[in-house]
Scaffold this motif. Structure first.
Motif, PDB file in Angstrom:
ATOM      1  N   UNK A 171       0.832  -1.207   0.000  1.00  0.00           N
ATOM      2  CA  UNK A 171       0.000   0.000   0.000  1.00  0.00           C
ATOM      3  C   UNK A 171       0.871   1.262   0.000  1.00  0.00           C
ATOM      4  N   UNK A 172       1.895   1.263   0.836  1.00  0.00           N
ATOM      5  CA  UNK A 172       2.773   2.438   0.935  1.00  0.00           C
ATOM      6  C   UNK A 172       3.475   2.702  -0.394  1.00  0.00           C
ATOM      7  N   UNK A 173       3.968   1.653  -1.032  1.00  0.00           N
ATOM      8  CA  UNK A 173       4.662   1.824  -2.312  1.00  0.00           C
ATOM      9  C   UNK A 173       3.709   2.303  -3.398  1.00  0.00           C
ATOM     10  N   UNK A 174       2.524   1.716  -3.463  1.00  0.00           N
ATOM     11  CA  UNK A 174       1.543   2.131  -4.471  1.00  0.00           C
ATOM     12  C   UNK A 174       1.192   3.608  -4.312  1.00  0.00           C
ATOM     13  N   UNK A 175       1.003   4.032  -3.074  1.00  0.00           N
ATOM     14  CA  UNK A 175       0.632   5.425  -2.845  1.00  0.00           C
ATOM     15  C   UNK A 175       1.778   6.368  -3.178  1.00  0.00           C
ATOM     16  N   UNK A 176       3.016   5.928  -2.969  1.00  0.00           N
ATOM     17  CA  UNK A 176       4.168   6.750  -3.340  1.00  0.00           C
ATOM     18  C   UNK A 176       4.176   7.050  -4.835  1.00  0.00           C
ATOM     19  N   UNK A 177       3.598   6.143  -5.616  1.00  0.00           N
ATOM     20  CA  UNK A 177       3.558   6.305  -7.067  1.00  0.00           C
ATOM     21  C   UNK A 177       2.232   6.885  -7.558  1.00  0.00           C
ATOM     22  N   UNK A 178       1.409   7.388  -6.654  1.00  0.00           N
ATOM     23  CA  UNK A 178       0.210   8.106  -7.059  1.00  0.00           C
ATOM     24  C   UNK A 178      -1.026   7.274  -7.291  1.00  0.00           C
ATOM     25  N   UNK A 179      -1.032   6.022  -6.825  1.00  0.00           N
ATOM     26  CA  UNK A 179      -2.212   5.182  -7.006  1.00  0.00           C
ATOM     27  C   UNK A 179      -3.193   5.435  -5.863  1.00  0.00           C
ATOM     28  N   UNK A 180      -4.455   5.666  -6.195  1.00  0.00           N
ATOM     29  CA  UNK A 180      -5.498   5.923  -5.211  1.00  0.00           C
ATOM     30  C   UNK A 180      -6.192   4.616  -4.847  1.00  0.00           C
ATOM     31  N   UNK A 181      -6.492   4.447  -3.559  1.00  0.00           N
ATOM     32  CA  UNK A 181      -7.130   3.207  -3.123  1.00  0.00           C
ATOM     33  C   UNK A 181      -8.635   3.236  -3.312  1.00  0.00           C
ATOM     34  N   UNK A 182      -9.188   2.116  -3.788  1.00  0.00           N
ATOM     35  CA  UNK A 182     -10.642   1.958  -3.880  1.00  0.00           C
ATOM     36  C   UNK A 182     -11.016   0.568  -3.378  1.00  0.00           C
ATOM     37  N   UNK A 183     -12.308   0.359  -3.170  1.00  0.00           N
ATOM     38  CA  UNK A 183     -12.826  -0.960  -2.845  1.00  0.00           C
ATOM     39  C   UNK A 183     -14.130  -1.141  -3.603  1.00  0.00           C
ATOM     40  N   UNK A 184     -14.330  -2.321  -4.169  1.00  0.00           N
ATOM     41  CA  UNK A 184     -15.571  -2.604  -4.892  1.00  0.00           C
ATOM     42  C   UNK A 184     -16.327  -3.718  -4.165  1.00  0.00           C
ATOM     43  N   UNK A 185     -17.590  -3.884  -4.542  1.00  0.00           N
ATOM     44  CA  UNK A 185     -18.429  -4.891  -3.898  1.00  0.00           C
ATOM     45  C   UNK A 185     -17.873  -6.296  -4.172  1.00  0.00           C
TER      46      UNK A 185
END
Length: 467
Positions: free
Chosen positions: A29-43
């Motif tokens: 999660x930390x690495x993804x966010x460092x590269x600008x990826x936004x977190x989502x969740x789907x059903x």
């Protein structure tokens, strides 16, 4: 209640294993966010017809329905509602999410998603029916520049590389390009490209002889065409020399096409960029086919060095038409990590360990039940300063309370100050002594100022030899 029978394929980690899993998830999660990826969740559910769009997946989908369907006047079950299934990956739900929210998203849209998925397959080493996946994708509106096909595997290499210091083995990201494969096969005269790709995707499972037989029996390939497909699949390497080897092979069979050249150009760009930013991590491997039918460009699979028999722990690729409403198309590229597969191997092979399985850093002893409130006050003061603390469950002898902490890996035990002369209340209820039960060192302390060493505040994941 009778002793329950375990269900295979549904992993439930012990507390130490959960600490390892959480560390992996937090690092990703930390690495993804460092590269600008936004977190989502789907059903968790999708219409069954949407889930079945992804190729040969019908045997893997768990269908969702009520135990007792509502019946109409004639006693016939009501089928007016759409049939639903549990999602078996996160890509199909993400494509649906993009279509439903396209007017509110800014493109190119970079997202990460960490959720459980369900897949009805035979459980075996590293394969589960319920497991956690962690995905990253970039989706564009109408078009998506090729450089994202270079960026994503490098982001994933960085994320997995960040786990090396806790004992996770090196990884190799194996890459190919579907345009290379399709261009070569069509140049050979094989028109059932998807069928050929599905057979080549079985190479590691059944071997080249069986794949050659399948290509001839099911795709109508001649022995010469099957031989050419296997020769292409045998090409691998870390530099652009791979591209020239493919060109030479295509020339020898008269299989050169414009699509092949386009794919080779893209593959060369990926290999060159990876050699600069992550040398030795990204390897071109022309047998990587990814049998799912919606990939259109780069495809990726990732293996743990020394644990290749586990199979790919991370895979994905470029897709151009999965998210489309008929008028607008949202091409994308993505990678998915099988977190549960990775964690299961880390634990079963004894590669990593948690320093403890509980969050508690300090167990506050209880001298007697009459003074439990004093122990509670010490624990409250420690927690207010961010130090995880628990209070002993009983006012047993201190030796037993120390054993209670030791069995759980709690490193420190706090002994509250005793009552004053003639049973008078202690002058400072937050004063006492704290003992490091690993070294035996015991010192005077105050709950308003004392703190354990930084490495002991929370459980850590370390290489198993250091656990």
């Amino acid at each position: 209640m009778a002793r329950p029978t375990p269900l295979s394929g549904f992993p439930e980690w012990l507390p130490d294993g959960r600490v390892v899993e959480q560390h992996v998830l937090d690092t990703l999660r930390r690495t993804f966010e460092l590269h600008g990826f936004a977190g989502i969740e789907t059903r968790a559910v999708e219409p069954l017809d949407q889930l079945l769009r992804k190729g040969e997946t019908s045997k893997e989908v768990y269908v969702l329905r009520r135990l007792q369907d509502e019946a109409g006047a004639e006693g016939v079950a009501d089928r007016s509602e759409k049939q639903l299934g549990l999602h078996f990956d996160l890509t199909v739900p993400f494509a649906r999410y993009v279509l439903e929210n396209a007017g509110r998203l800014a493109f190119p849209f970079k997202r990460y998603q960490i959720q459980k998925v369900w897949r009805g397959e035979r459980p075996q080493d590293g394969r589960f029916r319920e497991f956690v996946q962690a995905d990253i994708d970039v989706v564009g509106a109408g078009e998506l520049p090729y450089h994202y096909e270079v960026e994503l595997p490098l982001v994933m290499a960085e994320a997995l590389g960040a786990l090396r210091d806790v004992g996770v083995p090196e990884v190799r990201i194996l890459v190919n390009n579907r345009k290379v494969a399709e261009g070569f096969y069509r140049g050979l005269g094989l028109e059932d490209v998807e069928g050929v790709l599905r057979q080549v995707d079985k190479l590691d499972k059944v071997g080249p002889e069986s794949v050659a037989e399948l290509l001839q029996a099911e795709q109508g390939a001649t022995p010469e065409q099957a031989k050419a497909c296997l020769e292409l699949a045998a090409i691998a390497g870390e530099d652009v020399g791979v591209v020239e080897r493919v060109r030479a092979l295509a020339a020898s069979y008269g299989a050169g096409t414009e699509l092949l050249e386009t794919g080779l150009g893209e593959l060369a760009a990926l290999i060159e960029a990876a050699a600069r930013r992550a040398p030795g991590v990204v390897v071109a491997d022309l047998k990587i086919a990814r049998g799912l039918d919606y990939y259109t460009g780069s495809v990726y699979e990732t293996v743990l060095v020394g644990h290749e028999q586990l199979g790919s722990i991370c895979s994905g690729g470029r897709y151009d038409t999965l998210a489309s409403d008929g008028k607008n198309t949202y091409p994308g590229v993505g990678l998915s990590i099988g977190v549960s597969r990775l964690v299961s191997r880390l634990l079963s092979a004894g590669l990593v360990a948690a320093t403890r399985g509980v969050p508690t850093a300090v167990l506050v002893a209880v001298s007697d039940e009459e003074h439990r409130s004093q122990s509670d006050a010490v624990a409250t003061a420690l927690r207010a300063r961010g130090i995880p603390a628990d209070v002993a469950p009983t006012a047993a002898k201190f030796g037993k309370q120390i054993k209670f902490a030791d069995r759980r890996g709690i490193p420190f035990v706090w002994f509250p100050a005793g009552p004053g002369a003639e049973g008078e209340p202690v002058a400072d209820a937050l004063a006492g002594q704290v003992k490091d039960i690993r070294s035996g060192e015991q010192v005077d302390a105050h709950a308003g100022s004392w703190a354990p060493p930084a490495e002991d505040v929370h459980p850590r994941v370390v290489p198993a030899a250091a656990g």
